[in-house]
Design a protein around this motif. Structure first.
Motif, PDB file in Angstrom:
ATOM      1  N   HIS A 264       0.099  -7.353 -11.343  1.00 36.63           N
ATOM      2  CA  HIS A 264       0.294  -6.167 -10.500  1.00 36.63           C
ATOM      3  C   HIS A 264      -1.044  -5.620 -10.011  1.00 36.63           C
ATOM      4  O   HIS A 264      -1.164  -5.141  -8.876  1.00 36.63           O
ATOM      5  N   ALA A 265      -2.046  -5.646 -10.895  1.00 37.28           N
ATOM      6  CA  ALA A 265      -3.367  -5.158 -10.496  1.00 37.28           C
ATOM      7  C   ALA A 265      -3.936  -6.017  -9.375  1.00 37.28           C
ATOM      8  O   ALA A 265      -4.490  -5.500  -8.394  1.00 37.28           O
ATOM      9  N   TRP A 266      -3.819  -7.330  -9.509  1.00 36.61           N
ATOM     10  CA  TRP A 266      -4.286  -8.216  -8.431  1.00 36.61           C
ATOM     11  C   TRP A 266      -3.495  -7.982  -7.151  1.00 36.61           C
ATOM     12  O   TRP A 266      -4.055  -7.971  -6.054  1.00 36.61           O
ATOM     13  N   GLN A 267      -2.191  -7.798  -7.282  1.00 36.69           N
ATOM     14  CA  GLN A 267      -1.361  -7.558  -6.110  1.00 36.69           C
ATOM     15  C   GLN A 267      -1.799  -6.287  -5.394  1.00 36.69           C
ATOM     16  O   GLN A 267      -1.915  -6.257  -4.157  1.00 36.69           O
ATOM     17  N   GLY A 268      -2.058  -5.224  -6.164  1.00 29.69           N
ATOM     18  CA  GLY A 268      -2.492  -3.966  -5.558  1.00 29.69           C
ATOM     19  C   GLY A 268      -3.831  -4.064  -4.869  1.00 29.69           C
ATOM     20  O   GLY A 268      -4.142  -3.228  -3.998  1.00 29.69           O
ATOM     21  N   ARG A 269      -4.620  -5.051  -5.250  1.00 24.32           N
ATOM     22  CA  ARG A 269      -5.949  -5.238  -4.632  1.00 24.32           C
ATOM     23  C   ARG A 269      -5.932  -6.321  -3.555  1.00 24.32           C
ATOM     24  O   ARG A 269      -6.989  -6.685  -3.034  1.00 24.32           O
ATOM     25  N   GLY A 270      -4.740  -6.816  -3.254  1.00 33.18           N
ATOM     26  CA  GLY A 270      -4.606  -7.809  -2.205  1.00 33.18           C
ATOM     27  C   GLY A 270      -5.081  -9.195  -2.585  1.00 33.18           C
ATOM     28  O   GLY A 270      -5.300 -10.044  -1.717  1.00 33.18           O
ATOM     29  N   GLN A 271      -5.234  -9.444  -3.906  1.00 34.40           N
ATOM     30  CA  GLN A 271      -5.712 -10.761  -4.365  1.00 34.40           C
ATOM     31  C   GLN A 271      -4.502 -11.655  -4.592  1.00 34.40           C
ATOM     32  O   GLN A 271      -4.134 -11.998  -5.725  1.00 34.40           O
TER      33      GLN A 271
ATOM     34  N   ALA B  93       0.867  -6.971 -16.055  1.00 31.94           N
ATOM     35  CA  ALA B  93       0.007  -5.861 -15.635  1.00 31.94           C
ATOM     36  C   ALA B  93      -1.167  -6.378 -14.805  1.00 31.94           C
ATOM     37  O   ALA B  93      -1.547  -5.775 -13.791  1.00 31.94           O
ATOM     38  N   LEU B  94      -1.742  -7.498 -15.230  1.00 32.88           N
ATOM     39  CA  LEU B  94      -2.849  -8.081 -14.456  1.00 32.88           C
ATOM     40  C   LEU B  94      -2.365  -8.561 -13.104  1.00 32.88           C
ATOM     41  O   LEU B  94      -3.040  -8.359 -12.078  1.00 32.88           O
TER      42      LEU B  94
ATOM     43  N   ASP C 257      -3.854 -14.828  -4.022  1.00 37.43           N
ATOM     44  CA  ASP C 257      -4.025 -16.160  -4.633  1.00 37.43           C
ATOM     45  C   ASP C 257      -4.021 -16.066  -6.153  1.00 37.43           C
ATOM     46  O   ASP C 257      -3.432 -16.887  -6.840  1.00 37.43           O
ATOM     47  N   ASN C 258      -4.707 -15.033  -6.690  1.00 41.19           N
ATOM     48  CA  ASN C 258      -4.715 -14.833  -8.142  1.00 41.19           C
ATOM     49  C   ASN C 258      -3.310 -14.592  -8.640  1.00 41.19           C
ATOM     50  O   ASN C 258      -2.897 -15.079  -9.698  1.00 41.19           O
TER      51      ASN C 258
END
Length: 424
Positions: free
Chosen positions: A414-421, A411-412, A423-424
């Motif tokens: 996917h959240a980073w992916q949706g925010r364009g992060q 879930a985290l 590298d995370n």
């Protein structure tokens, strides 16, 4: 059995989990040598997300059980079951904390503590499966069936593994076996000649041991829903006639033995109907179970599960208004359980009541802060409502607190992916 009875009493009298924990701590001060109190405290602390405190409580319970396990004890089986349960709880909390190898060792210890029982093997298999060791998981489920040929859980897990291999014929065979077991274990019709005024007491006494076993096994089942949604049309022929026979058996059994063990077995059957797409049969059986449970005073948490089952059925059939009513009935019976609130939130969201849905998700998190599904659902809903910073904070905190939980980590991500992060 004693542990489950204590949990039911706490749910009726103690309110939310933090109140239960405080009540248990006072009880432990009065009876420091009682392992069941330590087990119950660990369970409440784990639901609150206090992983280290829960670990300490489970370990304390296990130490007490080892001290109390004297040779030739009259309750040797009960002690073995309690030790196995303590090991599985230690395994679960260790896995949540990302300590995988000790977790698997605890699951193995649980199976060794109660070698004649099936459910420790099932939970061990689930853990192996989460680690991607499917062959070892299949072996564990097979051992569960060797120990108990009526282990519905083991057959359903094997069906899932067969489905992952694309073996639909084997899936249908395992699911058919599970349904036949559930049907066969429904309470039998008593002999009319035995239904005298004294038969009730005799029947209750004779069933007391099996009742404890049924309740204990029900309490130790995995919290995860792993069954795939496959359409199996040939699970049972003439289901209307079967349902009628089941209702007759339930009524006849309740007349002489008004215990909830019958409800547990039939609740499992209703769940199997639900999984196989036989929603009308599942709905009818849940409704009947609720009526019988109310009549004979079954535990509120048991009845809440049946109302949640109806809510799930209504939601699956795009009837969110009816689902709301069912989930609310479940919550009135068991405010401490987060699962009905998650269902209620989904139904409210389907009705366009987003703020009410988030309120229910917050209540679920408050009731069980250690329940990852509630945290992830709340964060997802907040994201959809535009509260992105709060959502990300929940994702990050949940993944940090439960580093071994794949759902929290994914879930985290996917959240980073949706925010364009990226590298995370």
């Amino acid at each position: 059995g004693a542990y489950l009875a204590l949990s039911n009493q706490l749910r009726e009298e103690g309110g939310f989990n933090e109140e239960m924990a405080a009540l248990l701590e006072r009880a432990i001060k009065a009876s420091p040598d009682e392992p069941m109190l330590a087990l119950a405290l660990g369970d409440q602390q784990q639901r609150q997300g206090e992983s280290q405190a829960a670990t300490d409580a489970y370990q304390a319970a296990l130490n007490l059980l080892e001290v109390n396990s004297l040779p030739n004890t009259r309750n040797a089986r009960g002690q073995a079951v309690s030790r196995a349960y303590a090991y599985t709880r230690l395994a679960g909390v260790s896995e949540e904390m990302g300590v995988v190898e000790p977790a698997l060792n605890y699951y193995a210890a649980a199976a060794a503590a109660a070698p004649a029982l099936s459910w420790p093997q099932v939970l061990w298999g689930d853990a192996l499966r989460r680690q991607g060791n499917l062959s070892a998981a299949e072996a564990a489920y097979t051992r569960a069936i060797e120990r108990d040929a009526t282990s519905v859980d083991a057959y359903m897990r094997l069906a899932e593994l067969a489905g992952a291999r694309g073996d639909e014929e084997q899936v249908a065979a395992y699911q058919q076996q599970a349904l036949e077991i559930a049907l066969a274990s429904a309470p039998p019709l008593p002999d009319p000649a035995d239904r005298s005024s004294n038969s009730s007491t005799q029947q209750t006494v004779s069933n007391s041991s099996s009742l404890q076993t049924t309740l204990a096994d029900a309490a130790f089942q995995s919290d995860e829903t792993l069954v795939t949604n496959r359409n199996v049309n040939k699970l049972a022929a003439n289901t209307d006639a079967i349902n009628q026979q089941i209702v007759e058996r339930l009524r006849a059994s309740a007349a002489t033995d008004p215990d909830p063990a019958s409800g547990n077995r039939l609740g499992l059957l209703a769940h199997l109907y639900q999984l196989s797409g036989q929603n009308d049969q599942a709905h009818a059986l849940y409704t009947q179970l609720i009526a019988e449970g109310e009549l004979y005073g079954w535990p509120p948490a048991t009845l809440a599960g049946y109302h949640k089952g109806i809510g799930d059925l209504e939601l699956a059939q795009n009837e969110p208004t009816a689902a709301v009513e069912a989930y609310q009935a479940a919550i009135r019976l068991d405010e401490a359980a987060p699962q009905p609130r998650l269902g209620l939130a989904r139904a409210l969201a389907d009705l366009g009541r987003g703020e009410d849905a988030i309120e229910q998700l917050r209540a679920a998190v408050n009731a069980a802060p250690g329940y990852v599904d509630a945290q992830v659902a709340l964060a997802s809903a907040l994201d959809q409502q535009g509260s992105h910073d709060e959502a990300l904070a929940i994702y990050e905190a949940t993944a940090a607190t439960h580093p071994g939980n794949a759902r929290a980590t994914l879930a985290l991500a996917h959240a980073w992916q949706g925010r364009g992060q990226w590298d995370n």
